[in-house]
Design a protein around this motif. Structure first.
Motif, PDB file in Angstrom:
ATOM      1  N   ILE A 295       0.856  -1.170   0.000  1.00 27.89           N
ATOM      2  CA  ILE A 295       0.000   0.000   0.000  1.00 27.89           C
ATOM      3  C   ILE A 295       0.896   1.224   0.000  1.00 27.89           C
ATOM      4  O   ILE A 295       1.820   1.332   0.815  1.00 27.89           O
ATOM      5  N   SER A 296       0.647   2.151  -0.911  1.00 28.49           N
ATOM      6  CA  SER A 296       1.507   3.318  -1.050  1.00 28.49           C
ATOM      7  C   SER A 296       0.694   4.600  -0.962  1.00 28.49           C
ATOM      8  O   SER A 296      -0.448   4.663  -1.445  1.00 28.49           O
ATOM      9  N   TYR A 297       1.294   5.621  -0.335  1.00 29.61           N
ATOM     10  CA  TYR A 297       0.735   6.971  -0.319  1.00 29.61           C
ATOM     11  C   TYR A 297       1.634   7.843  -1.182  1.00 29.61           C
ATOM     12  O   TYR A 297       2.851   7.884  -0.998  1.00 29.61           O
ATOM     13  N   ASN A 298       1.031   8.569  -2.106  1.00 25.65           N
ATOM     14  CA  ASN A 298       1.788   9.453  -2.977  1.00 25.65           C
ATOM     15  C   ASN A 298       1.236  10.872  -2.871  1.00 25.65           C
ATOM     16  O   ASN A 298       0.022  11.075  -2.781  1.00 25.65           O
ATOM     17  N   GLY A 299       2.137  11.838  -2.875  1.00 25.66           N
ATOM     18  CA  GLY A 299       1.696  13.221  -2.840  1.00 25.66           C
ATOM     19  C   GLY A 299       2.702  14.122  -2.161  1.00 25.66           C
ATOM     20  O   GLY A 299       3.615  13.676  -1.448  1.00 25.66           O
ATOM     21  N   ASP A 300       2.520  15.416  -2.366  1.00 28.70           N
ATOM     22  CA  ASP A 300       3.422  16.415  -1.818  1.00 28.70           C
ATOM     23  C   ASP A 300       3.338  16.487  -0.292  1.00 28.70           C
ATOM     24  O   ASP A 300       4.292  16.913   0.364  1.00 28.70           O
ATOM     25  N   THR A 301       2.202  16.050   0.284  1.00 28.72           N
ATOM     26  CA  THR A 301       2.015  16.108   1.736  1.00 28.72           C
ATOM     27  C   THR A 301       3.091  15.306   2.471  1.00 28.72           C
ATOM     28  O   THR A 301       3.640  15.753   3.484  1.00 28.72           O
ATOM     29  N   ILE A 302       3.394  14.127   1.952  1.00 23.63           N
ATOM     30  CA  ILE A 302       4.394  13.267   2.596  1.00 23.63           C
ATOM     31  C   ILE A 302       5.771  13.916   2.529  1.00 23.63           C
ATOM     32  O   ILE A 302       6.506  13.949   3.528  1.00 23.63           O
ATOM     33  N   ASN A 303       6.128  14.449   1.358  1.00 24.15           N
ATOM     34  CA  ASN A 303       7.432  15.090   1.213  1.00 24.15           C
ATOM     35  C   ASN A 303       7.564  16.297   2.134  1.00 24.15           C
ATOM     36  O   ASN A 303       8.618  16.531   2.730  1.00 24.15           O
ATOM     37  N   THR A 304       6.481  17.052   2.266  1.00 26.94           N
ATOM     38  CA  THR A 304       6.508  18.236   3.124  1.00 26.94           C
ATOM     39  C   THR A 304       6.703  17.849   4.582  1.00 26.94           C
ATOM     40  O   THR A 304       7.480  18.486   5.307  1.00 26.94           O
ATOM     41  N   ALA A 305       6.007  16.792   5.031  1.00 25.31           N
ATOM     42  CA  ALA A 305       6.171  16.331   6.419  1.00 25.31           C
ATOM     43  C   ALA A 305       7.616  15.903   6.673  1.00 25.31           C
ATOM     44  O   ALA A 305       8.184  16.184   7.736  1.00 25.31           O
ATOM     45  N   ALA A 306       8.228  15.242   5.696  1.00 26.61           N
ATOM     46  CA  ALA A 306       9.627  14.815   5.841  1.00 26.61           C
ATOM     47  C   ALA A 306      10.564  16.018   5.900  1.00 26.61           C
ATOM     48  O   ALA A 306      11.521  16.043   6.697  1.00 26.61           O
ATOM     49  N   ARG A 307      10.294  17.025   5.085  1.00 23.75           N
ATOM     50  CA  ARG A 307      11.130  18.239   5.092  1.00 23.75           C
ATOM     51  C   ARG A 307      11.002  18.979   6.422  1.00 23.75           C
ATOM     52  O   ARG A 307      11.984  19.522   6.944  1.00 23.75           O
ATOM     53  N   ILE A 308       9.795  19.026   6.984  1.00 25.28           N
ATOM     54  CA  ILE A 308       9.586  19.702   8.271  1.00 25.28           C
ATOM     55  C   ILE A 308      10.384  18.989   9.360  1.00 25.28           C
ATOM     56  O   ILE A 308      11.036  19.616  10.195  1.00 25.28           O
ATOM     57  N   GLU A 309      10.347  17.658   9.358  1.00 23.57           N
ATOM     58  CA  GLU A 309      11.090  16.889  10.360  1.00 23.57           C
ATOM     59  C   GLU A 309      12.589  17.156  10.242  1.00 23.57           C
ATOM     60  O   GLU A 309      13.305  17.236  11.249  1.00 23.57           O
ATOM     61  N   SER A 310      13.077  17.340   9.030  1.00 28.03           N
ATOM     62  CA  SER A 310      14.513  17.578   8.838  1.00 28.03           C
ATOM     63  C   SER A 310      14.955  18.921   9.393  1.00 28.03           C
ATOM     64  O   SER A 310      16.154  19.140   9.616  1.00 28.03           O
ATOM     65  N   LYS A 311      14.020  19.855   9.628  1.00 28.11           N
ATOM     66  CA  LYS A 311      14.347  21.172  10.167  1.00 28.11           C
ATOM     67  C   LYS A 311      14.457  21.170  11.698  1.00 28.11           C
ATOM     68  O   LYS A 311      14.834  22.191  12.287  1.00 28.11           O
ATOM     69  N   CYS A 312      14.110  20.062  12.335  1.00 26.67           N
ATOM     70  CA  CYS A 312      14.199  19.995  13.801  1.00 26.67           C
ATOM     71  C   CYS A 312      15.626  20.230  14.280  1.00 26.67           C
ATOM     72  O   CYS A 312      15.848  20.878  15.307  1.00 26.67           O
ATOM     73  N   ASN A 313      16.595  19.718  13.561  1.00 26.72           N
ATOM     74  CA  ASN A 313      17.992  19.916  13.947  1.00 26.72           C
ATOM     75  C   ASN A 313      18.383  21.390  13.881  1.00 26.72           C
ATOM     76  O   ASN A 313      19.035  21.921  14.779  1.00 26.72           O
ATOM     77  N   GLU A 314      17.964  22.027  12.807  1.00 32.02           N
ATOM     78  CA  GLU A 314      18.335  23.427  12.609  1.00 32.02           C
ATOM     79  C   GLU A 314      17.759  24.331  13.693  1.00 32.02           C
ATOM     80  O   GLU A 314      18.428  25.231  14.183  1.00 32.02           O
ATOM     81  N   TYR A 315      16.509  24.080  14.081  1.00 32.53           N
ATOM     82  CA  TYR A 315      15.847  24.922  15.081  1.00 32.53           C
ATOM     83  C   TYR A 315      15.943  24.335  16.494  1.00 32.53           C
ATOM     84  O   TYR A 315      15.399  24.917  17.428  1.00 32.53           O
ATOM     85  N   ARG A 316      16.597  23.190  16.598  1.00 32.92           N
ATOM     86  CA  ARG A 316      16.800  22.529  17.895  1.00 32.92           C
ATOM     87  C   ARG A 316      15.468  22.342  18.627  1.00 32.92           C
ATOM     88  O   ARG A 316      15.307  22.693  19.802  1.00 32.92           O
ATOM     89  N   LYS A 317      14.511  21.772  17.918  1.00 34.99           N
ATOM     90  CA  LYS A 317      13.184  21.502  18.458  1.00 34.99           C
ATOM     91  C   LYS A 317      12.862  20.018  18.300  1.00 34.99           C
ATOM     92  O   LYS A 317      13.323  19.368  17.352  1.00 34.99           O
ATOM     93  N   ASP A 318      12.056  19.509  19.231  1.00 37.43           N
ATOM     94  CA  ASP A 318      11.653  18.100  19.158  1.00 37.43           C
ATOM     95  C   ASP A 318      10.478  17.884  18.209  1.00 37.43           C
ATOM     96  O   ASP A 318      10.380  16.850  17.562  1.00 37.43           O
ATOM     97  N   LEU A 319       9.573  18.857  18.151  1.00 35.35           N
ATOM     98  CA  LEU A 319       8.365  18.689  17.336  1.00 35.35           C
ATOM     99  C   LEU A 319       8.056  19.975  16.581  1.00 35.35           C
ATOM    100  O   LEU A 319       7.909  21.043  17.186  1.00 35.35           O
ATOM    101  N   LEU A 320       7.932  19.841  15.269  1.00 40.79           N
ATOM    102  CA  LEU A 320       7.535  20.950  14.401  1.00 40.79           C
ATOM    103  C   LEU A 320       6.306  20.526  13.611  1.00 40.79           C
ATOM    104  O   LEU A 320       6.204  19.377  13.169  1.00 40.79           O
ATOM    105  N   ILE A 321       5.372  21.477  13.448  1.00 43.38           N
ATOM    106  CA  ILE A 321       4.171  21.204  12.650  1.00 43.38           C
ATOM    107  C   ILE A 321       3.991  22.334  11.649  1.00 43.38           C
ATOM    108  O   ILE A 321       4.471  23.453  11.854  1.00 43.38           O
ATOM    109  N   SER A 322       3.274  22.035  10.592  1.00 45.27           N
ATOM    110  CA  SER A 322       3.018  23.055   9.570  1.00 45.27           C
ATOM    111  C   SER A 322       1.920  24.003  10.033  1.00 45.27           C
ATOM    112  O   SER A 322       1.073  23.659  10.875  1.00 45.27           O
ATOM    113  N   GLY A 323       1.923  25.203   9.461  1.00 42.70           N
ATOM    114  CA  GLY A 323       0.871  26.163   9.761  1.00 42.70           C
ATOM    115  C   GLY A 323      -0.493  25.673   9.307  1.00 42.70           C
ATOM    116  O   GLY A 323      -1.520  25.994   9.916  1.00 42.70           O
ATOM    117  N   VAL A 324      -0.521  24.883   8.247  1.00 45.27           N
ATOM    118  CA  VAL A 324      -1.788  24.324   7.761  1.00 45.27           C
ATOM    119  C   VAL A 324      -2.408  23.422   8.816  1.00 45.27           C
ATOM    120  O   VAL A 324      -3.621  23.484   9.080  1.00 45.27           O
TER     121      VAL A 324
END
Length: 372
Positions: A295-324
């Motif tokens: 079973i596969s999920y395709n779409g920009d939503t998944i890529n965006t969630a992965a990109r947000i998680e990758s920013k945790c190191n830069e901002y030194r935060k445990d949890l980041l969420i999108s404004g949406v």
């Protein structure tokens, strides 16, 4: 809180196991009755039922078998299986299957035996029947049904509850659009930790972490995929937004890890830490592959969630969420949402508004080196 979470997981697992086995064994035994017309196995054991009916007896036998299999699931958990030889567990399962079939046939052939007569060894041996062709057929059918039971249950667990029914009824043969919440959760400093522990011990750490990650199911989350030392978790829009379940799940997981910190320090030398990114949006869900299907999920939503998680190191935060996702929450008073600058994510044309999240009333912990 830790005990409450663990009990909730335990009762949920018992309920799901009992429900699955009850449905399966009712279907399997009624199908056997339909194929063979043999009613000899389905009797009113020890006169426990007030009504004499073959259909009631089938349900009764199904409940008894269900209780035994549910108990086996509790006794032989995934953690027990990890530390047990596979051959031993397969052998024990086979013995259990044949023993259960034997007991059913034995009791069916001795309708008038009392419970005391059964537990008496000499009486028990003297009443062992001469098994005929119909009995052999039941042995074979029951053993194959047990194998089918284990196979379908593993498929059910792998695909996920919601996707299992969509797959079973053929709804995934064509791509379908759904609105989902995705969480990418990852272990901090995993490369360093893997070098220190070695690949075998690090693999056991990952297994322990994923076992504790089952707390996510208390908040209607489903693990879509495991990615090395991390995971991708999904919610449908309603379940994830309601009571801020998608955020509560992450902090519940952190609490479980914290409560088991003594175990992790004893076994691995330190307590693993985690970071996560959350986003909501529309994706396409579909079945892919011909030889090996998934079973596969395709779409920009998944890529965006992965990109947000990758920013945790830069901002030194445990949890980041999108404004949406932040705008989608009806209840925002349970957590501290801190608005960050609009972030330029890799592969995105426009900057995305991102919030960091912390529980309200979060007590300051002793300062420790947090590795990102």
């Amino acid at each position: 809180m830790f005990l409450k979470e663990k009990l909730k997981i335990w009762f949920a697992q018992i309920y799901k196991s009992f429900r699955y086995h009850l449905i399966f064994w009712n279907l399997a035994l009624f199908f056997y009755l339909f194929l063979t017309g043999d009613q000899s196995v389905f009797i009113n054991y020890f006169g426990l039922l007030a009504r004499e009916s073959v259909y009631v007896n089938v349900v009764f036998v199904s409940v008894v078998v269900t209780v035994l299999f549910a108990f086996w699931d509790i006794l032989v958990s995934d953690r027990v299986m990890r530390f047990s030889p596979i051959r031993t567990m397969v052998f024990l399962r086979s013995i259990l299957y044949f023993a259960l079939a034997f007991v059913l046939l034995y009791l069916a052939a001795n309708k008038n035996l009392s419970f005391n007569s059964v537990v008496d060894y000499q009486s028990f041996v003297s009443h062992i029947p001469d098994f005929g062709l119909n009995d052999v057929r039941f042995f074979v059918y029951f053993y194959l049904a047990c194998i089918g039971n284990s196979t379908f249950r593993e498929m059910y667990k792998k695909i996920g509850v919601g996707n299992f029914f969509n797959w079973f009824f053929g709804r995934l043969n064509k791509p379908r659009e759904e609105k989902k919440i995705f969480m990418f959760i990852d272990m901090k400093s995993s490369t360093r930790r893997a070098e220190q522990l070695g690949h075998e011990k690090f693999s056991r750490l990952v297994q322990d972490v994923f076992h504790d990650m089952s707390v996510l199911y208390n908040y209607q989350g489903e693990i879509y995929n495991y990615l090395g030392d991390g995971a991708v978790v999904t919610w449908d829009e309603h379940n994830g937004i309601r009571n801020t379940n998608c955020i509560r799940a992450f902090f519940a997981f952190l609490r479980v890890i914290e409560k088991r910190s003594r175990y992790y320090r004893w076994r691995y030398g330190e307590v693993p830490q985690f970071k996560a990114g959350l986003h909501i949006g529309k994706v396409m869900v579909l079945q892919v592959g011909s030889i090996r299907r998934d079973i596969s999920y395709n779409g920009d939503t998944i890529n965006t969630a992965a990109r947000i998680e990758s920013k945790c190191n830069e901002y030194r935060k445990d949890l980041l969420i999108s404004g949406v996702l932040y705008e989608a929450f009806e209840q925002k008073d349970e957590y501290n949402f801190v608005k960050l600058d609009a972030i330029k994510l890799k592969g995105k044309r426009r900057p995305l508004l991102v919030f960091s999240v912390l529980p309200k009333g979060n007590k300051k912990r002793k300062k420790s080196k947090v590795q990102y």
